[in-house]
Enzyme design. Sequence first.
Site, PDB file in Angstrom:
ATOM      1  N   ASP A  57       1.306  -1.488   0.016  1.00  0.00           N
ATOM      2  CA  ASP A  57       0.444  -0.269   0.053  1.00  0.00           C
ATOM      3  C   ASP A  57       1.116   1.068   0.116  1.00  0.00           C
ATOM      4  OD1 ASP A  57      -1.792   1.799   0.059  1.00  0.00           O
ATOM      5  OD2 ASP A  57      -2.750   1.879   1.777  1.00  0.00           O
ATOM      6  N   ASP A  72      -1.618   5.163  -5.837  1.00  0.00           N
ATOM      7  CA  ASP A  72      -1.734   4.335  -5.373  1.00  0.00           C
ATOM      8  C   ASP A  72      -2.172   2.585  -5.037  1.00  0.00           C
ATOM      9  OD1 ASP A  72      -2.734   3.779  -2.397  1.00  0.00           O
ATOM     10  OD2 ASP A  72      -4.595   4.006  -2.461  1.00  0.00           O
TER      11      ASP A  72
END
Length: 410
Positions: free
Chosen positions: A73, A271
């Site tokens: 992440d 992301d």
Amino acid sequence: MYLKALVLYLLTWIAGAAYHPQSFINKLHPKSAAKSLGSSVIFPVSGNVYPKGYYHVSISIGEPPKPYFFDIDTGSDLTWLQCDAPCTKCTPAPHSLYKPKQNLITCQDPICASLHEPGNHDCRSPHDQCDYQVDYADNGSSLGVMVKDSFPLKFTNGTTVAPQLAFGCGYSQEVQDSTHLPYTDGVLGLGTGKSSILAQLRNKGLTRNVIGHCLSGQGGGFLFFGDDFLPDSGIVWKSISSQSKHYSLGPADLQFGGQATNIKGLPIVFDSGSTYTYFTSKAYNALVSLIKGDLNGKQLKEAVEDKSLPVCWKGAKPFKSIRDATTYFKPLALSFTNAKNVQFQMRPEYYLVVTGQGNVCLGILDGGDVGLENINVIGDISMQDKLVIYDNEKQQVGWAPANCNRLPKS
């Protein structure tokens, strides 16, 4: 879980019973630390966009080391593991829960203070534990306490080092979409903040604060820390916007089939914690209209019965692979407006998926549905088969086409 990142921090420190932590010793001698700066670590990656919906790495923690699977992440800073502290609400996981061993960090620790920035850090007693709560844009969350433990890492210069790194010991996890729940033990936060694992490794002089990932469209790939694996040429670089908590690259205009559109000025964030790509509601609706208009007269019909994703189409017969479906669709590109000749290309296979029912679905979703408002997120689907580099040393993000099916050599 479609969107696991873009974090809004709600970090609180709750005064607990006085606790005197053991002293932690960095196992690396300072001289060897300086000598090894610039060395890298590489990890094989498992997972895919569909049907799994996430990519993960295995990292060992503790003495003796035990493996854990982490969701990759780059949209959040904090790394956390589901934790037997005891656990009040944990989700199914591939390994047994992490057990803390008198290794809490106190609220005086600089990592604890960094989690609370830019607000005031309320530390009533120097021996209070450091509690955290991290809330994600998809309404998932993790609540727990900060701990330190050893992370044995094998560097490309041949050394193996086990630095003490801070991470979250999560004893209460909330998930919004249990049908797309990643089967992992926790989240590997690789964002821009001081609490990230990379920032901690950089502060110890072990590696440069550079992250790279290569996510294969066939599944799998690799992740690296450090700058040993950067190609000599071919990388398109874009500076990270200042004053941002995320890998924000500024505004871009969308091109459709090589032509300009009215979809302009989209603030872009990279992301890897997001499976799919998200556009603002206005941009999303305009793109769907463009695609549907372009499909007029072609042998595709909307497959409203397929609930895999919001917009799906079916062909004359079921599609066996994404390659069968891409001929019906045009490539997209994001052209950054505050940089010269900087484009992020998205061929159809990097914004579409073929479902188990043999239909083709749009892998760009409406960010308004998950509260993203004015942010447009480039997720895993659009980063497949590219080497994507997050260079926090030079404050830039880069990308280049790559074969993600084999580990590179430094």
